[in-house]
Design an enzyme around this catalytic site. Structure first.
Site, PDB file in Angstrom:
ATOM      1  N   LYS A 206      -0.895  -7.553 -14.140  1.00 42.08           N
ATOM      2  CA  LYS A 206      -0.577  -6.737 -14.706  1.00 42.08           C
ATOM      3  C   LYS A 206       0.922  -7.018 -15.376  1.00 42.08           C
ATOM      4  O   LYS A 206       0.725  -7.227 -16.595  1.00 42.08           O
ATOM      5  CB  LYS A 206      -0.978  -5.614 -14.331  1.00 42.08           C
ATOM      6  N   GLU A 212       4.371 -13.289  -6.576  1.00 38.92           N
ATOM      7  CA  GLU A 212       4.196 -14.246  -5.869  1.00 38.92           C
ATOM      8  C   GLU A 212       3.010 -14.892  -6.341  1.00 38.92           C
ATOM      9  O   GLU A 212       2.291 -16.502  -6.312  1.00 38.92           O
ATOM     10  CB  GLU A 212       3.246 -13.167  -4.592  1.00 38.92           C
ATOM     11  N   GLY A 266      -2.328  -0.675 -11.466  1.00 38.58           N
ATOM     12  CA  GLY A 266      -2.955  -1.848 -11.197  1.00 38.58           C
ATOM     13  C   GLY A 266      -3.700  -1.712  -9.481  1.00 38.58           C
ATOM     14  O   GLY A 266      -4.908  -2.313 -10.192  1.00 38.58           O
ATOM     15  N   ARG A 267      -4.134  -1.423  -8.631  1.00 43.68           N
ATOM     16  CA  ARG A 267      -5.116  -0.212  -8.377  1.00 43.68           C
ATOM     17  C   ARG A 267      -5.812  -0.234  -8.515  1.00 43.68           C
ATOM     18  O   ARG A 267      -7.147   0.366  -7.778  1.00 43.68           O
ATOM     19  CB  ARG A 267      -4.578   0.265  -6.926  1.00 43.68           C
ATOM     20  N   GLU A 352      -0.577   3.129  -1.625  1.00 48.81           N
ATOM     21  CA  GLU A 352      -0.009   3.202  -2.629  1.00 48.81           C
ATOM     22  C   GLU A 352      -0.018   3.841  -3.166  1.00 48.81           C
ATOM     23  O   GLU A 352       1.326   5.186  -4.137  1.00 48.81           O
ATOM     24  CB  GLU A 352      -0.092   2.486  -3.530  1.00 48.81           C
ATOM     25  N   HIS A 383     -15.788  -2.916  19.950  1.00 49.39           N
ATOM     26  CA  HIS A 383     -15.670  -3.274  20.442  1.00 49.39           C
ATOM     27  C   HIS A 383     -14.273  -3.793  20.499  1.00 49.39           C
ATOM     28  O   HIS A 383     -13.799  -4.544  21.114  1.00 49.39           O
ATOM     29  CB  HIS A 383     -16.765  -4.596  20.402  1.00 49.39           C
ATOM     30  N   LYS A 511      11.222  -6.010  -2.547  1.00 47.17           N
ATOM     31  CA  LYS A 511      10.897  -7.278  -3.871  1.00 47.17           C
ATOM     32  C   LYS A 511      12.493  -7.589  -4.539  1.00 47.17           C
ATOM     33  O   LYS A 511      12.972  -8.629  -4.655  1.00 47.17           O
ATOM     34  CB  LYS A 511      10.468  -6.643  -5.346  1.00 47.17           C
TER      35      LYS A 511
HETATM   36  O1  F6P Z   1       3.659  -5.050  -5.525  1.00 44.30           O
HETATM   37  C1  F6P Z   1       2.827  -3.721  -6.489  1.00 44.30           C
HETATM   38  C2  F6P Z   1       2.159  -3.476  -6.965  1.00 44.30           C
HETATM   39  O2  F6P Z   1       3.192  -3.161  -7.988  1.00 44.30           O
HETATM   40  C3  F6P Z   1       1.196  -2.908  -7.255  1.00 44.30           C
HETATM   41  O3  F6P Z   1       0.710  -2.149  -7.344  1.00 44.30           O
HETATM   42  C4  F6P Z   1       0.448  -3.870  -7.896  1.00 44.30           C
HETATM   43  O4  F6P Z   1      -1.165  -4.044  -8.042  1.00 44.30           O
HETATM   44  C5  F6P Z   1       0.312  -5.359  -7.554  1.00 44.30           C
HETATM   45  O5  F6P Z   1       1.748  -4.986  -7.173  1.00 44.30           O
HETATM   46  C6  F6P Z   1       1.149  -6.596  -8.232  1.00 44.30           C
HETATM   47  O6  F6P Z   1       1.027  -6.643  -9.602  1.00 44.30           O
HETATM   48  P1  F6P Z   1       0.971  -7.228 -10.869  1.00 44.30           P
HETATM   49  O7  F6P Z   1      -0.693  -7.398 -11.227  1.00 44.30           O
HETATM   50  O8  F6P Z   1       1.912  -6.570 -12.110  1.00 44.30           O
HETATM   51  O9  F6P Z   1       0.653  -8.652 -10.104  1.00 44.30           O
END
Ligand code: F6P
Length: 546
Positions: A206, A212, A266-267, A352, A383, A511
């Site tokens: 987003k 990452e 995002g979620r 979240e 189990h 972060k």
């Molecule tokens: O670290 C949490 C977050 O901001 C989430 O809310 C989001 O889904 C994820 O990181 C990834 O964010 P982006 O889509 O901006 O890379």
């Protein structure tokens, strides 16, 4: 804003809980032959059976009164009409627009967002069909056999969950890989398996600013350049983001860019072009069937009276368990291996969204908000951790989910899964009393002294509350309904608790710290002005780095 605990409806619930807490599910079932009919609802092919929740008619009445007192109806209307209900970020929360299958306009600041949504779906269809038909090819002219989605959190979990859930419907000639983690493991493992000339990368972010995702995407890009040359990435990368500038900087060509909007959290974004990898894996028709399922649930949530409204009931039962019965976690237990990432998906969705400690107007809450969400598919879970759930001291609420029909050729095995699911729901509700244990052991011929020695160990207290979501089969529409059901449940709870379900400031601090520590991890000699804890760790890194 009135504090929820100050409402007479909340206080009435607290008072009711004083007596309700000591009533066992055994008594509730014994007293009411109609309990299943009274405490279950069927909506859009989903049976929501909450007869094994520790509720009475009075409980439900009080919970519904609380929802009304909290203005839930107006809040639902505010969400559907595009108000900026995400107040801290001054944004609307319009994932519902992404699956709006009607002609109804949805306005943000007086502007209908639906034309953009429809245009994005069309762009997705063209692209997905083009890849499937071999019209869209790689740099060397070869068709694509592999798609690698690079994204994390909401730009990964929904994609993984949905494509695993519907794996039986996946496109045969196009494999999907998902790379999210920062440590490089998934990326390295994936790149080992794929042919650069036949691999399409979809960078989903987003913000296009997530460490990452950018790290993995840059490495993947370099890998493509190394194998196919400088010009190749233009044909091997697509991206989904709100950040056009960052897509420019990454040299994503216009035809491979998919828009997102700040009114999609995002979620909540798997319904948007973030679902591109889902559509590539399953086909655009199936992706749209998922949207239809989501839309069905939206319409239900928007219009159904609260006493028949699945997300509202589910949300309220969660409030009852969390705030009045003191259960601080919820286990998600799908009796279908295909839903094995559903608990992980719900972890982000629920924790979240509602892992908050201040109200919308910034006051600290003195009531509990979202508990810990976790889970595993049954029967594996039976189990591993079910022992604790049956006989441990922790108290956990449970959501069972199960399809009646298998998505594999072995229906007789799904029948066994269902038998296990029902059996566990019963065992958690009713347990096993001392008398039952005694009878059981006596029937096995054990001497009285041995029986008495074993009784305390074999008693199952029961009264562990659970809900069961039963559906015909796991198809795209049903999955869409399930996801939207949980989304609206989360929203319902946020309204009761008076918190904002749509921001996530709590993930920022870590972060920021990671960014500031990264240079010192690369080169521990740079670790200056750090406290004793970090100094010790950096010394180890320096000593152990080979
Ligand atoms: O670290 C949490 C977050 O901001 C989430 O809310 C989001 O889904 C994820 O990181 C990834 O964010 P982006 O889509 O901006 O890379």
């Amino acid at each position: 804003m009135t504090r929820v605990t100050d409402l007479p409806e909340w206080q009435a619930l607290a008072e009711h809980a004083l007596t309700a807490r000591s009533v066992h599910l055994r008594e509730l079932f014994a007293a009411d032959a109609e309990r299943f009919a009274r405490f279950s609802r069927e909506v859009n092919g989903l049976l929501f059976d909450f007869s094994r929740q520790r509720v009475q008619e009075r409980t439900l009445e009080l919970l519904l009164a609380l929802a009304h007192a909290r203005g839930l109806r107006a809040r639902i209307d505010a969400m559907f009409s595009g108000e900026r209900i995400n107040q801290t970020e001054q944004r609307a929360a319009l994932h519902i627009a992404l699956r709006n299958r009607a002609d109804r306009p949805i306005l943000v600041d007086g502007q209908d967002v639906m034309p953009q949504v429809r245009a994005s779906l069309e762009q997705m269809r063209d692209f997905v069909d083009g890849v499937h038909a071999g019209r869209i090819r790689g740099h060397t002219g070869k068709t694509f056999t592999d798609v690698v989605n690079i994204g994390i959190g909401g730009s990964d979990l929904g994609i993984v969950m949905a494509t695993e859930a519907l794996a039986h419907l996946r496109h045969r000639d196009l494999r999907l890989h998902c790379v999210s983690n920062i440590d490089g493991v998934q990326l390295a493992d994936t790149l080992e398996q794929v042919d650069p000339a036949r691999t399409l990368f979809v960078v989903c972010s987003k913000t296009f600013g997530t460490l990452e995702t950018l790290t993995n995407a840059r490495l993947a890009r370099q890998w493509v350049v190394d194998h196919l040359g400088e010009e190749a990435p233009a044909r091997h990368f697509a991206a989904v983001s709100t950040n056009a500038q960052a897509m420019d900087a990454f040299l994503i060509p216009p035809q491979n860019r998919f828009a997102m909007w700040d009114w999609v959290g995002g979620r909540y974004s798997v319904w948007s072009a973030v679902g591109l990898s889902v559509a590539l894996a399953l086909g655009m028709d199936r992706f749209e069937q998922m949207l239809e399922g989501g839309y069905d649930m939206d319409e239900h949530f928007r219009t159904a009276p609260f006493e028949r409204n699945l997300p509202v009931l589910m949300g309220l039962l969660g409030v009852w368990n969390r705030n009045f019965l003191g259960l601080d976690s919820l286990a998600i237990l799908p009796y279908d291996q295909r839903l094995h990432r559903f608990p992980a998906y719900l972890q982000q969705l629920e924790m979240e969204s509602n892992g908050k400690r201040v109200t919308l107007d910034g006051q600290a809450v003195d009531w509990d908000t979202c508990g810990v969400i976790w889970g595993e598919p049954g029967s594996n879970a039976q189990h591993s951790f079910f022992q604790l759930l049956h006989q441990g001291t922790a108290r956990v609420a449970l959501d069972f989910l199960a399809p009646v029909n298998a998505s594999n050729p072995y229906q007789s095995q799904q029948n066994l899964a269902l038998a296990n699911c029902f059996a566990q729901a019963q065992a958690f509700a009713f347990g096993q009393t001392e008398d039952q244990v005694r009878q059981d052991l006596a029937a096995k011929g054990l001497p009285p002294s041995e029986i008495e020695r074993l009784v305390p160990h074999k008693v199952h207290p029961g009264n562990r509350p659970s809900s069961l979501l039963l559906f015909r089969r796991l198809d795209p529409k049903t999955l869409g309904r399930l996801i939207a059901l949980y989304e609206h449940k989360v929203f319902t709870q946020s309204v009761i608790w008076g918190i904002n379900a749509f921001d996530q400031w709590g993930v920022e601090l870590g972060k920021k710290l990671a960014d500031s520590l990264a240079p010192a991890v690369q080169n521990p000699a740079e670790a200056k002005d750090v406290d004793a804890g970090l100094k010790g760790l950096f010394e180890y890194v320096a000593r152990w780095r080979t």
